[in-house]
Design a protein around this motif. Structure first.
Motif, PDB file in Angstrom:
ATOM      1  N   SER A  11      95.341 -13.471 -72.627  1.00 34.95           N
ATOM      2  CA  SER A  11      96.323 -13.325 -71.609  1.00 34.95           C
ATOM      3  C   SER A  11      95.787 -13.603 -70.235  1.00 34.95           C
ATOM      4  O   SER A  11      94.965 -13.286 -69.563  1.00 34.95           O
ATOM      5  CB  SER A  11      97.039 -11.878 -71.567  1.00 34.95           C
ATOM      6  N   LEU A  12      96.465 -15.044 -69.776  1.00 33.45           N
ATOM      7  CA  LEU A  12      96.002 -15.568 -68.661  1.00 33.45           C
ATOM      8  C   LEU A  12      96.408 -14.838 -67.287  1.00 33.45           C
ATOM      9  O   LEU A  12      97.805 -14.750 -67.043  1.00 33.45           O
ATOM     10  CB  LEU A  12      96.373 -17.049 -68.712  1.00 33.45           C
ATOM     11  N   PRO A  13      95.610 -14.386 -66.677  1.00 35.49           N
ATOM     12  CA  PRO A  13      95.765 -13.587 -65.267  1.00 35.49           C
ATOM     13  C   PRO A  13      96.512 -14.602 -64.276  1.00 35.49           C
ATOM     14  O   PRO A  13      96.141 -15.669 -64.063  1.00 35.49           O
ATOM     15  CB  PRO A  13      94.822 -13.069 -64.741  1.00 35.49           C
ATOM     16  N   ILE A  14      97.774 -14.151 -63.690  1.00 31.98           N
ATOM     17  CA  ILE A  14      98.161 -14.911 -62.576  1.00 31.98           C
ATOM     18  C   ILE A  14      97.996 -14.123 -61.228  1.00 31.98           C
ATOM     19  O   ILE A  14      98.495 -12.911 -61.247  1.00 31.98           O
ATOM     20  CB  ILE A  14      99.825 -15.235 -62.717  1.00 31.98           C
ATOM     21  N   ALA A  15      97.027 -14.497 -60.471  1.00 30.26           N
ATOM     22  CA  ALA A  15      96.661 -13.476 -59.469  1.00 30.26           C
ATOM     23  C   ALA A  15      96.384 -13.991 -58.004  1.00 30.26           C
ATOM     24  O   ALA A  15      96.157 -15.290 -57.844  1.00 30.26           O
ATOM     25  CB  ALA A  15      95.309 -13.021 -59.925  1.00 30.26           C
ATOM     26  N   HIS A  16      96.607 -13.203 -57.111  1.00 32.26           N
ATOM     27  CA  HIS A  16      96.373 -13.536 -55.516  1.00 32.26           C
ATOM     28  C   HIS A  16      94.717 -13.839 -55.551  1.00 32.26           C
ATOM     29  O   HIS A  16      94.091 -12.890 -55.857  1.00 32.26           O
ATOM     30  CB  HIS A  16      96.810 -12.228 -54.782  1.00 32.26           C
ATOM     31  N   ARG A  17      94.434 -14.796 -54.766  1.00 36.39           N
ATOM     32  CA  ARG A  17      92.936 -14.903 -54.626  1.00 36.39           C
ATOM     33  C   ARG A  17      92.324 -14.197 -53.683  1.00 36.39           C
ATOM     34  O   ARG A  17      92.407 -14.347 -52.301  1.00 36.39           O
ATOM     35  CB  ARG A  17      92.790 -16.533 -53.963  1.00 36.39           C
ATOM     36  N   THR A  18      91.912 -12.990 -54.125  1.00 32.11           N
ATOM     37  CA  THR A  18      91.512 -12.018 -53.052  1.00 32.11           C
ATOM     38  C   THR A  18      90.376 -11.098 -53.971  1.00 32.11           C
ATOM     39  O   THR A  18      90.432 -10.960 -55.027  1.00 32.11           O
ATOM     40  CB  THR A  18      92.484 -10.881 -52.468  1.00 32.11           C
ATOM     41  N   GLY A  19      89.400 -10.596 -53.254  1.00 28.72           N
ATOM     42  CA  GLY A  19      88.393  -9.652 -53.779  1.00 28.72           C
ATOM     43  C   GLY A  19      87.940 -10.081 -55.155  1.00 28.72           C
ATOM     44  O   GLY A  19      87.609 -11.182 -55.343  1.00 28.72           O
ATOM     45  N   GLY A  20      87.737  -9.066 -56.037  1.00 25.64           N
ATOM     46  CA  GLY A  20      87.114  -9.531 -57.474  1.00 25.64           C
ATOM     47  C   GLY A  20      88.168 -10.523 -58.138  1.00 25.64           C
ATOM     48  O   GLY A  20      87.748 -10.777 -59.032  1.00 25.64           O
ATOM     49  N   LEU A  21      89.379 -10.506 -58.130  1.00 22.33           N
ATOM     50  CA  LEU A  21      90.108 -11.442 -58.697  1.00 22.33           C
ATOM     51  C   LEU A  21      89.760 -12.982 -58.503  1.00 22.33           C
ATOM     52  O   LEU A  21      89.538 -13.709 -59.267  1.00 22.33           O
ATOM     53  CB  LEU A  21      91.857 -11.297 -58.113  1.00 22.33           C
ATOM     54  N   ALA A  22      89.329 -13.062 -57.012  1.00 25.35           N
ATOM     55  CA  ALA A  22      88.814 -14.493 -56.865  1.00 25.35           C
ATOM     56  C   ALA A  22      87.350 -14.761 -57.480  1.00 25.35           C
ATOM     57  O   ALA A  22      87.164 -15.872 -57.695  1.00 25.35           O
ATOM     58  CB  ALA A  22      88.743 -14.639 -55.135  1.00 25.35           C
ATOM     59  N   ASP A  23      86.661 -13.514 -57.685  1.00 24.00           N
ATOM     60  CA  ASP A  23      85.294 -13.870 -58.204  1.00 24.00           C
ATOM     61  C   ASP A  23      85.442 -13.815 -59.958  1.00 24.00           C
ATOM     62  O   ASP A  23      84.537 -14.478 -60.311  1.00 24.00           O
ATOM     63  CB  ASP A  23      84.476 -12.694 -58.089  1.00 24.00           C
ATOM     64  N   THR A  24      86.345 -13.593 -60.422  1.00 23.68           N
ATOM     65  CA  THR A  24      86.528 -13.411 -62.170  1.00 23.68           C
ATOM     66  C   THR A  24      87.341 -14.311 -62.751  1.00 23.68           C
ATOM     67  O   THR A  24      87.555 -14.112 -63.759  1.00 23.68           O
ATOM     68  CB  THR A  24      86.648 -11.946 -62.522  1.00 23.68           C
ATOM     69  N   ILE A  25      88.454 -14.874 -61.880  1.00 26.19           N
ATOM     70  CA  ILE A  25      89.231 -15.989 -62.516  1.00 26.19           C
ATOM     71  C   ILE A  25      88.978 -17.287 -62.086  1.00 26.19           C
ATOM     72  O   ILE A  25      88.655 -17.310 -60.835  1.00 26.19           O
ATOM     73  CB  ILE A  25      90.522 -15.505 -62.064  1.00 26.19           C
ATOM     74  N   GLU A  26      88.904 -18.221 -62.962  1.00 27.73           N
ATOM     75  CA  GLU A  26      88.645 -19.372 -62.788  1.00 27.73           C
ATOM     76  C   GLU A  26      90.188 -20.331 -62.680  1.00 27.73           C
ATOM     77  O   GLU A  26      90.748 -20.270 -63.700  1.00 27.73           O
ATOM     78  CB  GLU A  26      87.637 -20.252 -63.698  1.00 27.73           C
TER      79      GLU A  26
END
Ligand SMILES: Nc1ncnc2c1ncn2[C@@H]1O[C@H](COP(=O)(O)OP(=O)(O)O[C@H]2O[C@H](CO)[C@@H](O)[C@H](O)[C@H]2O)[C@@H](O)[C@H]1O
Length: 538
Positions: A450-465
Motif C-alpha cells: 500500500s503506497l504511502p502518501i505522506a508529508h515530507r517530515t521526520g521519519g516519513l522523509a527518511d523511509t519513503i522514496e
C-alpha cells in the motif's frame, strides 16, 4: 471544507512523476523478480554480524504490544529488545497493568522496591515469555490495575483524559528503573545501562543522579509533544529535591517536566529518525526544548536511530490476512481489498482504496484527510479509516461516512486484526502528519504493497522514496496534499507503473536488524565513558 477538484484524473498521466532517477530506480521493479522481494535478503542475520560487546540492559517502557498497545511505542518495546537480545542481556521493565496480570504468563515475585516520598513501595514480578524474553513487572495494583488504557480513560490515552495520578504512576515506574539499576531491588541481576522511553520513564536518570549513582542511560524520545507536565507543587510528593527545580533541571516554564528530566539527566538522548533528531533542535518542532536539544546535539549527545518493523509484518505469512500474497501475485491483495470493502460496507469498485490507520489526533493531519475526502470520492476513490483519538475528530469521521455511504467508511476503535487487513487491502495509505518522529504505519503499508502518501517530515522523509515507494509532499497543507493524491490517482491508472511502485515498496529494508549496530555502538560508547566494563559476546 476545501474541495480541490482532481481534474481529468483518468486520462491525465502528466502528473505521474517521471524524473530520470525515478524512471531508472523503478525500472528495476517493472518486471517482478522474486529475488528482490525476498525480504531483507541482503541483511546480515542477527548473529552473523560478528562480535558485539554484550551489556546488561534494562529497557523501561510504559507499553508493550504483547499486552498493551496504544501506538507505535508498544510495537517498538516488543520488537527492539528482542532484536537486541541476540547481542545483549536485555530485560524489560513495565507496570503490571490488568492486561499483564490477566495474561497466561506466570508472574514470579523476585524483588521489592522501597517507597520514596509519596511513591509507594511495591513488589517486583518476573515473567518469561515463550521466546525467553524476561519482563520485570511492577506489582502495584492501586496504581496500575484499572479499567482503561495505560495513560488514562481517554481514547488514545496519551493526552486528554489522562489518569489524575499519572505523576505518581510514572514517577514510580521511573524510580523502579533507578532502584533496579542501583541494586536496591533485591534482584540477582543488575543492569549496567538503562534504556528509557518517553516522558513516562524520564525521571529515572534524575533519580539516579539524586541518589548519587552513576549508571549510564539512553533516553529515547518517541514523541516530544507529550511531555508529562505537572504542577511544581507535586515535586515533594515525587521526591524531587527543591534544588533540581531550575532551568537546568526539571523546570519547564514554571512547571515540572518529566520529558525535560530525561533529556537533562540521561547520558545520551536518541530519537527515532535522523530527520526528527535534527527537526527537534528547531523552534518549529522543538516544543520549547529546542535550546536544550541543540546543546545536546552540539555535545554529540543527541542522535537519531530509525525504528524498524518485525518479521510478523510479512504479507506472505501473516495469519491475520484473509489471503496471503506476494509481489508475484496480486490475487491475494485483491482478496484482502474485497474483504475490507465488504467488512466496512464499501461498494465493490475498480477505483483505488485509500486508508488511514492512525491515532486520530491533530499530529496525524486527519483534518487534511477529511478535507480531501470529497475530492477523492468524486474522482472515483474510496476511503477507509480505522482509529480512535480526539472525540471531535471521531464525530467528524462518522459524519463523513454518513455523507458518502459506500465510498467512505470509518471504524472508530483499535483493532490489530482489522488494521493489518486494511494495510493489506488498501492501495494507498494517507499519512499527512504535521510531524512524525519515525512512523511505523508507512513502513507496514509499504511492506503490504500500500503506497504511502505522506508529508515530507521526520521519519516519513527518511523511509519513503518519493515517486518510487510512495509519495511525499512539502508542507502540511491541503493544496500540496491534493497534488500528491492527484499523482497517486495517475499512477493507479497507469497499471504497470503502479505495480512497479508496489514492488519497490514491498522490498523496503526496515528491519530492526538495521538498528542493532547503532544502538550497540551507542551503548558501548556511554558505558566506556562511564567506566563500565563491557564484556565481548561470544
Ligand atoms: N485503530 C487502530 N487499530 C489498530 N492498530 C492501530 C490503530 N491505530 C494505529 N494503530 C497502530 O499503531 C501504530 C502506530 O504507530 P506509529 O509509529 O505510526 O505512530 P504513533 O504516533 O503511535 O507512535 C509514536 O512512536 C512511534 C515509535 O517510536 C513513532 O514511530 C511515531 O512517529 C510516534 O508518533 C501502528 O502499529 C499502527 O498500525
Amino acid at each position: 471544507m476545501g474541495n480541490v477538484a482532481l481534474k481529468g484524473i483518468d486520462s491525465d498521466t502528466k502528473a505521474v512523476p517521471r524524473s530520470r532517477a525515478f524512471t531508472a530506480r523503478l525500472e528495476e521493479f517493472r518486471l517482478d523478480d522474486t529475488s528482490k522481494t525476498g525480504r531483507d535478503a541482503a541483511l546480515p542475520r542477527a548473529r552473523g554480524e560478528g562480535r558485539h560487546p554484550s551489556q546488561r540492559i534494562l529497557f523501561a517502557t510504559p507499553e508493550i504490544a504483547d499486552f498493551v498497545k496504544v501506538g507505535g511505542l508498544g510495537d517498538v518495546s516488543s520488537a527492539l529488545p528482542r532484536a537486541l537480545a541476540a547481542h545483549h542481556d536485555i530485560r524489560i521493565l513495565m507496570p503490571a497493568y490488568r492486561e499483564v496480570r490477566n495474561s497466561a504468563l506466570n508472574i514470579r515475585r523476585v524483588g521489592h522496591l522501597p517507597a520514596h516520598a509519596e511513591l509507594p513501595a511495591c513488589e517486583l514480578g518476573e515473567m518469561t515469555c515463550a521466546d525467553g524474553m524476561v519482563i520485570y513487572v511492577l506489582l502495584c495494583p492501586e496504581l496500575y490495575e484499572r479499567d482503561g488504557g495505560p495513560y488514562g480513560t481517554g481514547p488514545g490515552g496519551y493526552g486528554s483524559g489522562g489518569w489524575e495520578d499519572n505523576d505518581i504512576r510514572f514517577a514510580r515506574l521511573s524510580l523502579a528503573a533507578a532502584q533496579i539499576a542501583a541494586g536496591q531491588a533485591g534482584l540477582d541481576w543488575q543492569p549496567q545501562l538503562l534504556h528509557l522511553n518517553d516522558w513516562t520513564c524520564g525521571l529515572a536518570p534524575a533519580y539516579l543522579e539524586w541518589m548519587g549513582r552513576q549508571v549510564p542511560s539512553v533516553f529515547t524520545i518517541h514523541n516530544l509533544a507529550y511531555q508529562g507536565l505537572f504542577d511544581r507543587s507535586r515535586c515533594t510528593a515525587l521526591g524531587i529535591p527543591d534544588s533540581a527545580f531550575h532551568i537546568e533541571g526539571v523546570e519547564y516554564y514554571g512547571r515540572l517536566s518529566f520529558m525535560k528530566a530525561g533529556i537533562v539527566y540521561a547520558s545520551h538522548v536518541t530519537t527515532v529518525s535522523a530527520t526528527y533528531a535534527q527537526e527537534i533542535t528547531t523552534p518549529e518542532f522543538g516544543c520549547g526544548l529546542e535550546g536544550l536539544l541543540c546543546c545536546k546535539a552540539q555535545q554529540g549527545r543527541l542522535s537519531g536511530i530509525p525504528n524498524g518493523i518485525d518479521d510478523s509484518w510479512d504479507p506472505r505469512t501473516d495469519a491475520h490476512l484473509v489471503q496471503a500474497f506476494s509481489s508475484n501475485d496480486w490475487r491475494g491483495k485483491r482478496a484482502n481489498a474485497d474483504y475490507v470493502r465488504h467488512r466496512f460496507g464499501l461498494a465493490p469498485s475498480a477505483g483505488p482504496l485509500f486508508a488511514m490507520v492512525s491515532r486520530m489526533v491533530h499530529q496525524k493531519g486527519v483534518d487534511l484527510v477529511i478535507d480531501a475526502a470529497p475530492s477523492i470520492v468524486q474522482a472515483g476513490g474510496q476511503l477507509v479509516f480505522i482509529g480512535s483519538g480526539e472525540r471531535r475528530v471521531e464525530e467528524q469521521l462518522d459524519r463523513l461516512a454518513e455523507r458518502y455511504p459506500g465510498a467512505v467508511a470509518a471504524y472508530i476503535g483499535f483493532d490489530e486484526y482489522e488494521a493489518r487487513c486494511i494495510y493489506a487491502g488498501s492501495d494507498f495509505l494517507l499519512m499527512p502528519s504535521r510531524f512524525e518522529p519515525c512512523g511505523l504505519s508507512q513502513m507496514y503499508a509499504q511492506r503490504f504493497g500500500s503506497l504511502p502518501i505522506a508529508h515530507r517530515t521526520g521519519g516519513l522523509a527518511d523511509t519513503i522514496e518519493d515517486g518510487v515507494t510512495g509519495f511525499l509532499f512539502e508542507g502540511a497543507n491541503l493544496a500540496s496534499f491534493m497534488l500528491a493524491i492527484q499523482q497517486a490517482f495517475s499512477v493507479y491508472h497507469s497499471t504497470e507503473l503502479f505495480y512497479a511502485m508496489r514492488r519497490a515498496a514491498m522490498t523496503g529494508r526496515y528491519h530492526w536488524r538495521q538498528s542493532i549496530a547503532p544502538y550497540t555502538q551507542l551503548y558501548r560508547r556511554i558505558c566506556n565513558e562511564a567506566g563500565v566494563e563491557v564484556r565481548q559476546a561470544g
